[in-house]
Design a protein around this motif. Structure first.
Motif, PDB file in Angstrom:
ATOM      1  N   ASP A 473       0.855  -1.183   0.000  1.00 50.73           N
ATOM      2  CA  ASP A 473       0.000   0.000   0.000  1.00 50.73           C
ATOM      3  C   ASP A 473       0.887   1.226   0.000  1.00 50.73           C
ATOM      4  O   ASP A 473       1.881   1.289   0.733  1.00 50.73           O
ATOM      5  N   GLY A 474       0.549   2.213  -0.817  1.00 48.29           N
ATOM      6  CA  GLY A 474       1.398   3.389  -0.983  1.00 48.29           C
ATOM      7  C   GLY A 474       1.030   4.579  -0.127  1.00 48.29           C
ATOM      8  O   GLY A 474       1.529   5.685  -0.365  1.00 48.29           O
ATOM      9  N   LYS A 475       0.163   4.400   0.872  1.00 52.74           N
ATOM     10  CA  LYS A 475      -0.156   5.508   1.780  1.00 52.74           C
ATOM     11  C   LYS A 475       0.861   5.520   2.910  1.00 52.74           C
ATOM     12  O   LYS A 475       0.905   4.620   3.741  1.00 52.74           O
ATOM     13  N   ILE A 476       1.689   6.572   2.937  1.00 51.62           N
ATOM     14  CA  ILE A 476       2.803   6.683   3.887  1.00 51.62           C
ATOM     15  C   ILE A 476       2.524   7.837   4.847  1.00 51.62           C
ATOM     16  O   ILE A 476       2.240   8.960   4.408  1.00 51.62           O
ATOM     17  N   THR A 477       2.600   7.574   6.127  1.00 49.91           N
ATOM     18  CA  THR A 477       2.461   8.622   7.138  1.00 49.91           C
ATOM     19  C   THR A 477       3.760   8.732   7.923  1.00 49.91           C
ATOM     20  O   THR A 477       4.264   7.730   8.442  1.00 49.91           O
ATOM     21  N   ILE A 478       4.290   9.940   7.984  1.00 50.38           N
ATOM     22  CA  ILE A 478       5.516  10.206   8.748  1.00 50.38           C
ATOM     23  C   ILE A 478       5.191  11.237   9.819  1.00 50.38           C
ATOM     24  O   ILE A 478       4.658  12.312   9.516  1.00 50.38           O
ATOM     25  N   THR A 479       5.494  10.907  11.057  1.00 49.66           N
ATOM     26  CA  THR A 479       5.248  11.807  12.176  1.00 49.66           C
ATOM     27  C   THR A 479       6.571  12.331  12.712  1.00 49.66           C
ATOM     28  O   THR A 479       7.500  11.548  12.968  1.00 49.66           O
ATOM     29  N   VAL A 480       6.652  13.646  12.881  1.00 52.41           N
ATOM     30  CA  VAL A 480       7.854  14.278  13.423  1.00 52.41           C
ATOM     31  C   VAL A 480       7.779  14.230  14.943  1.00 52.41           C
ATOM     32  O   VAL A 480       6.794  14.674  15.539  1.00 52.41           O
ATOM     33  N   GLU A 481       8.808  13.680  15.569  1.00 58.05           N
ATOM     34  CA  GLU A 481       8.804  13.493  17.022  1.00 58.05           C
ATOM     35  C   GLU A 481       9.672  14.509  17.755  1.00 58.05           C
ATOM     36  O   GLU A 481       9.787  14.461  18.979  1.00 58.05           O
ATOM     37  N   THR A 482      10.315  15.414  17.003  1.00 56.55           N
ATOM     38  CA  THR A 482      11.155  16.447  17.616  1.00 56.55           C
ATOM     39  C   THR A 482      10.834  17.780  16.955  1.00 56.55           C
ATOM     40  O   THR A 482      10.174  17.839  15.928  1.00 56.55           O
ATOM     41  N   GLU A 483      11.326  18.852  17.549  1.00 55.98           N
ATOM     42  CA  GLU A 483      11.067  20.171  16.971  1.00 55.98           C
ATOM     43  C   GLU A 483      12.379  20.835  16.592  1.00 55.98           C
ATOM     44  O   GLU A 483      13.451  20.485  17.104  1.00 55.98           O
ATOM     45  N   GLY A 484      12.285  21.781  15.656  1.00 52.79           N
ATOM     46  CA  GLY A 484      13.483  22.502  15.238  1.00 52.79           C
ATOM     47  C   GLY A 484      13.460  22.814  13.755  1.00 52.79           C
ATOM     48  O   GLY A 484      12.511  22.492  13.035  1.00 52.79           O
ATOM     49  N   ASP A 485      14.523  23.465  13.297  1.00 51.90           N
ATOM     50  CA  ASP A 485      14.671  23.832  11.888  1.00 51.90           C
ATOM     51  C   ASP A 485      15.595  22.831  11.204  1.00 51.90           C
ATOM     52  O   ASP A 485      16.792  22.764  11.531  1.00 51.90           O
ATOM     53  N   PHE A 486      15.055  22.086  10.293  1.00 51.68           N
ATOM     54  CA  PHE A 486      15.857  21.133   9.526  1.00 51.68           C
ATOM     55  C   PHE A 486      15.067  20.721   8.289  1.00 51.68           C
ATOM     56  O   PHE A 486      13.863  20.968   8.176  1.00 51.68           O
ATOM     57  N   LYS A 487      15.782  20.091   7.360  1.00 49.76           N
ATOM     58  CA  LYS A 487      15.159  19.649   6.116  1.00 49.76           C
ATOM     59  C   LYS A 487      14.898  18.146   6.158  1.00 49.76           C
ATOM     60  O   LYS A 487      15.729  17.375   6.651  1.00 49.76           O
ATOM     61  N   VAL A 519      11.660  17.755  -0.931  1.00 52.21           N
ATOM     62  CA  VAL A 519      12.440  18.334   0.162  1.00 52.21           C
ATOM     63  C   VAL A 519      11.581  19.361   0.889  1.00 52.21           C
ATOM     64  O   VAL A 519      11.085  20.320   0.281  1.00 52.21           O
ATOM     65  N   LEU A 520      11.417  19.161   2.184  1.00 47.30           N
ATOM     66  CA  LEU A 520      10.599  20.042   3.016  1.00 47.30           C
ATOM     67  C   LEU A 520      11.500  20.741   4.020  1.00 47.30           C
ATOM     68  O   LEU A 520      12.140  20.103   4.861  1.00 47.30           O
ATOM     69  N   ASP A 521      11.558  22.067   3.929  1.00 43.74           N
ATOM     70  CA  ASP A 521      12.419  22.874   4.790  1.00 43.74           C
ATOM     71  C   ASP A 521      11.524  23.800   5.600  1.00 43.74           C
ATOM     72  O   ASP A 521      10.912  24.729   5.061  1.00 43.74           O
ATOM     73  N   ARG A 522      11.436  23.575   6.909  1.00 40.73           N
ATOM     74  CA  ARG A 522      10.543  24.381   7.730  1.00 40.73           C
ATOM     75  C   ARG A 522      10.913  24.232   9.195  1.00 40.73           C
ATOM     76  O   ARG A 522      11.792  23.448   9.562  1.00 40.73           O
ATOM     77  N   THR A 523      10.244  24.990  10.024  1.00 38.85           N
ATOM     78  CA  THR A 523      10.372  24.831  11.470  1.00 38.85           C
ATOM     79  C   THR A 523       9.367  23.767  11.903  1.00 38.85           C
ATOM     80  O   THR A 523       8.156  23.971  11.796  1.00 38.85           O
ATOM     81  N   TRP A 524       9.875  22.663  12.374  1.00 36.00           N
ATOM     82  CA  TRP A 524       9.021  21.528  12.690  1.00 36.00           C
ATOM     83  C   TRP A 524       8.608  21.541  14.151  1.00 36.00           C
ATOM     84  O   TRP A 524       9.360  21.972  15.030  1.00 36.00           O
ATOM     85  N   LYS A 525       7.415  21.043  14.394  1.00 40.03           N
ATOM     86  CA  LYS A 525       6.904  20.890  15.754  1.00 40.03           C
ATOM     87  C   LYS A 525       6.610  19.423  16.023  1.00 40.03           C
ATOM     88  O   LYS A 525       6.321  18.650  15.106  1.00 40.03           O
TER      89      LYS A 525
END
Length: 651
Positions: A473-487, A519-525
Motif C-alpha cells: 500500500d502506498g499511503k505513507i504517514t511520517i510523524t515528526v517526534e522532535t522540533e526545530g529547523d531542519f530539512k 524536500v521540506l524545509d521548515r520549522t518543525w513541531k
C-alpha cells in the motif's frame, strides 16, 4: 553534495523497524536462518554438502585433528555468520546467541598465528606459501569479511576482542603490502578488503587503515601487472599450475578479477559481477571520503553502464554462467542467465554508497528494486533453502540442457560454495541501514520502512516515525517526534505517478523535486505529520528494443514489486499465454498466502496445443484466468514452470 568524511567517526542513524514486511524477514533471520546456518557451519545438516568451516578453525587452533575441507574462502562463511549475528542482536537481543558468537570469536583468537595471520586454508594446507596466489586464493577476501564482521560486532556489543584480532591481522597486512621497497605490490583477485578497511577506519580513526584501502584500490590493474609477476614466481617455485593459469580466467583475462585496468580508467562493467560490485562499492565510498571528483565520475559512468544496459528487471546481474560475468549491453537472456544472489546484494551495497556521494533517486530506485526482488528471491519463505542463481524463466526442457545446469528449479539446502546464503542473511539483518542517509542539513528517506529513525542533522536531533503497509500500500504517514529547523527529504519513486502529499493535512506540491526527492524545509513541531500517497496501479513494463529476447513480451510490476507467473497457478506451457493489451487486473491482498502478499488476477488467452511442430494456420486460443505472484516468492510451492516476461496479445 554530501559532506566528505575525513575523520574516523562513522555517521550512523538509529533505526527501529516495526515494518510488517521487513520485521517478518528480520525475525526469520533471527529465529530460523542464524540457527540453520550455524548447523551448516558445524556439519549438522543431514543430506547436504558439509561445510567444515568451524572445524577448520578448531584444527588451526590445535584443538582438533584432521585436514582442511572446503573452498579456499571457507573462512568467509563464518565471518558473514558472525556479521549477521551482530546485526540481528540490535533488533533481537539474545544472550545465548551472543555467548555462542563470543565463543567463536575466542576460537578465532586462539587460531590466529603469533604474527597476526588468520586464514585456515593457508595455515593448514600451504603454510609456506602465504600471499603466493592473490589472484585466485582469496586470502585478502577472507580477511575483508572478517574485518567487516569485527566492525559490526564491535558496533553492536562494544566488545573489542574481535576487533583486536583483526587489527592485529591488518597490521601484518600493512607490513606485507604497499609501494615501499621490500613489500609486495599486490592486491586481491576478489575485491572485498577495500570496503572492509574503510569500515574499519570508521571505528578506529586510524589513518593507516584508510591508507591501506586507498593502496589496494589504486594499485589494482597497474603495470607491470602483479598477477603476471606472481604467476612467474609460482612457476619459479616449481608449483603446479592453477586452473586459471590454463584457462585464462574463463576467457575473460584479468577483467574477471576487475584488474584489466586501473580503476580510474574503467568505464564499462565487465568480468565477474560480484567482484565488480564490491570494487565499485569501495570506489564510491572512497570518492565520498576524499571528495574525489574524478573517482566519482568513474563511478557514475559505471553506474550508467550497469543500470541502463546490463540490469535485469529484478535488479539481477550477470548474463552468463561463464565467469559469472557481465556480457555485452542488452544481452539479457531470461533462462540461461546467472543473476547470483550476491550480485544483487552487492548492487545494494554500491547503491548505498552512491547515495552517500549524492542523494539521487536513480540510485535509490535501483536499490529498492534489488532489495524487493533480486535479493530476497534467493531464500525461501522459511529461511531454510537458498538460490545461488536467480532465473527469470523456468521451462520444462531446462533440466535436459547441459548449458543450463547452473539453473535450479528449486532452492537448495546448502552449497559447497555457500557465499550467497550468509550474504543475504547479513543484508536482511541490517536492512534498516539502507533506509536513510544524512547531509549537513537534511535527513533523506530512501526506503519506506515502518518504524523510527533518530539522526543528527547539523546540531539538531531529529526523530521520525513511519507508519504504513508498504510495499503493498502506498499511503505513507511520517510523524515528526522532535522540533526545530531542519530539512526532510522523501524519495518519490520513479515507478510512481500521480503522487500527492500533505503536511498536517494541507496539500503541498510535488512538482518541484530535487533529484527525485520532495524536500521540506521548515520549522518543525512535535506531532507534525507528512502524508504521501504513492498510487500503486499494476504497470506493464517493456524492454528496450535492443533487448531482443523480451520483444513482444511484457512484465508486470506493482509498486516496487516485480511479478511472475507459476505453473502451479496457471498450468503448463506458460510460453503459450497471451496477455491482451487492454485487460484489467484485479489486486488481492492475501494475508495467509505466501506469508502475506498482493496477487494479480486477469483474463488471458492460451494457445491451444497441437501435434504439429509447425503449421500454416493461425494458432487457436482459449481463455484462461491467470494469477501473478511477487517474483521473490516463487518456488515455495513445488516444482514447475515460471516466467516474468509474458507474451502480449492484441485482443
Amino acid at each position: 553534495m554530501n559532506e566528505p568524511i575525513h575523520a574516523g567517526v562513522e555517521k550512523s542513524n538509529n533505526v527501529t523497524v516495526t515494518d510488517a514486511f521487513w520485521r517478518n524477514y528480520k525475525r526469520i533471520v533471527a529465529e530460523q536462518v542464524i540457527p540453520y546456518q550455524w548447523k551448516a557451519l558445524n556439519d549438522e545438516l543431514p543430506d547436504t554438502v558439509p561445510s567444515h568451516a568451524i572445524e577448520n578453525f578448531r584444527i588451526a587452533a590445535g584443538e582438533a585433528e584432521g585436514e582442511f575441507f572446503g573452498t579456499v574462502f571457507q573462512d568467509s562463511d563464518v565471518a558473514k555468520w558472525l556479521e549477521t549475528v551482530a546485526y540481528s542482536l540490535r533488533s533481537f537481543p539474545d544472550a545465548e546467541l551472543e555467548k555462542t558468537a563470543d565463543d567463536v570469536i575466542a576460537l578465532l583468537g586462539r587460531a590466529q598465528a603469533e604474527d597476526g595471520y588468520l586464514n585456515t586454508y593457508y595455515m593448514l594446507v600451504e603454510p609456506d606459501y602465504r600471499w603466493s596466489n592473490l589472484r585466485d586464493n582469496h586470502e585478502l577476501y577472507c580477511a575483508g569479511h572478517l574485518i567487516e564482521a569485527a566492525v559490526a560486532y564491535y558496533q553492536t556489543t562494544g566488545k573489542r576482542a574481535f576487533l583486536d584480532v583483526m587489527e592485529k591481522y591488518v597490521q601484518l597486512i600493512q607490513q606485507v603490502f604497499g609501494n615501499e621497497d621490500g613489500k609486495l605490490q599486490g592486491y586481491p583477485g576478489h575485491p572485498e578488503i577495500e570496503l572492509a578497511l574503510l569500515r574499519l577506519y570508521d571505528v578506529t580513526g586510524k589513518q593507516e587503515h584508510l591508507d591501506l584501502a586507498v593502496y589496494f584500490i589504486e594499485q589494482r590493474g597497474q603495470q607491470p601487472h602483479y598477477f603476471d609477476i606472481e604467476k612467474e614466481q609460482r612457476q619459479a617455485m616449481d608449483r603446479p599450475k592453477t586452473w586459471n593459469d590454463e584457462h585464462t580466467n574463463f576467457g575473460l583475462g584479468y577483467a574477471y578479477m576487475q584488474a584489466h585496468k586501473p580503476v580510474r580508467e574503467q568505464e564499462k562493467a565487465v568480468g565477474h559481477v560480484v567482484r565488480a560490485m564490491y570494487l565499485y562499492t569501495a570506489m564510491a565510498d572512497l570518492a565520498h571520503r576524499k571528495d574525489d571528483k574524478q573517482l566519482r565520475e568513474i563511478c557514475d559512468k559505471l553506474w550508467e553502464d550497469v543500470t541502463k544496459r546490463k540490469l535485469y528487471i529484478t535488479a539481477g546481474l550477470g548474463s552468463t554462467v561463464n565467469g559469472e560475468a557481465f556480457t555485452d549491453a542488452y544481452d539479457l537472456p531470461n533462462d540461461s542467465m546467472y543473476c547470483e544472489t550476491c550480485a544483487s546484494i552487492g548492487l545494494v551495497f554500491w547503491a548505498k554508497k552512491m547515495l552517500e556521494l549524492s542523494p539521487d533517486r536513480k540510485y535509490a530506485d535501483v536499490m529498492e528494486r534489488a532489495i524487493y526482488n533480486g535479493t530476497i528471491s534467493g531464500m525461501d519463505l522459511d529461511g531454510k533453502r537458498f538460490f545461488y542463481v536467480n532465473p527469470l524463466e523456468i521451462n520444462a526442457y531446462q533440466t535436459g540442457r547441459k548449458d543450463q545446469e547452473h539453473v535450479k528449479q528449486e532452492r537448495q539446502k546448502w552449497y559447497a560454495c555457500a557465499c550467497c546464503p550468509p550474504n543475504l542473511a547479513r543484508m536482511i539483518a541490517s536492512i534498516e541501514d539502507y533506509a536513510y542517509t544524512t547531509t549537513r542539513d537534511t535527513l533523506y528517506t530512501h526506503l519506506y520502512m515502518a518504524g523510527n529513525v533518530e539522526a543528527i542533522i547539523g546540531k539538531a536531533s531529529v526523530k521520525l516515525t513511519q507508519t504504513h503497509q508498504y510495499p503493498w500500500d502506498g499511503k505513507i504517514t511520517i510523524t515528526v517526534e522532535t522540533e526545530g529547523d531542519f530539512k526532510l527529504a522523501f524519495r518519490i519513486p520513479g515507478w510512481s505517478s500521480g503522487v500527492s502529499a500533505s503536511v498536517n493535512r494541507e496539500a503541498i506540491s510535488v512538482d518541484d523535486l530535487q533529484d527525485g526527492y520532495l524536500v521540506l524545509d521548515r520549522t518543525w513541531k512535535i506531532g507534525d505529520q507528512i502524508e504521501l500517497l504513492l498510487p500503486m496501479p499494476v504497470e506493464r513494463v517493456y524492454s528496450n528494443p535492443k533487448a531482443g529476447m523480451n520483444q513482444g513480451q511484457v512484465a508486470l510490476q506493482r509498486g516496487p514489486i516485480v511479478y511472475c507467473l507459476e505453473e502451479t497457478d496457471n498450468g503448463a506451457n506458460l510460453a503459450g499465454l497471451r496477455l491482451p493489451r487492454q485487460v484489467a487486473f484485479k489486486t488481492t491482498h492475501e494475508a495467509n498466502f505466501l506469508s502475506g502478499v498482493v496477487t494479480l488476477g486477469a483474463e488471458a488467452l492460451h494457445i491451444v496445443e497441437t501435434e504439429n511442430l509447425y503449421q500454416m494456420d493461425v494458432p487457436k486460443t482459449t481463455r484462461r484466468s491467470i494469477q501473478a505472484i511477487p517474483y521473490f516468492a516463487w518456488g515455495n510451492r513445488g516444482l514447475g514452470e515460471m516466467r516474468i516476461w509474458v507474451h502480449e496479445g492484441v485482443e
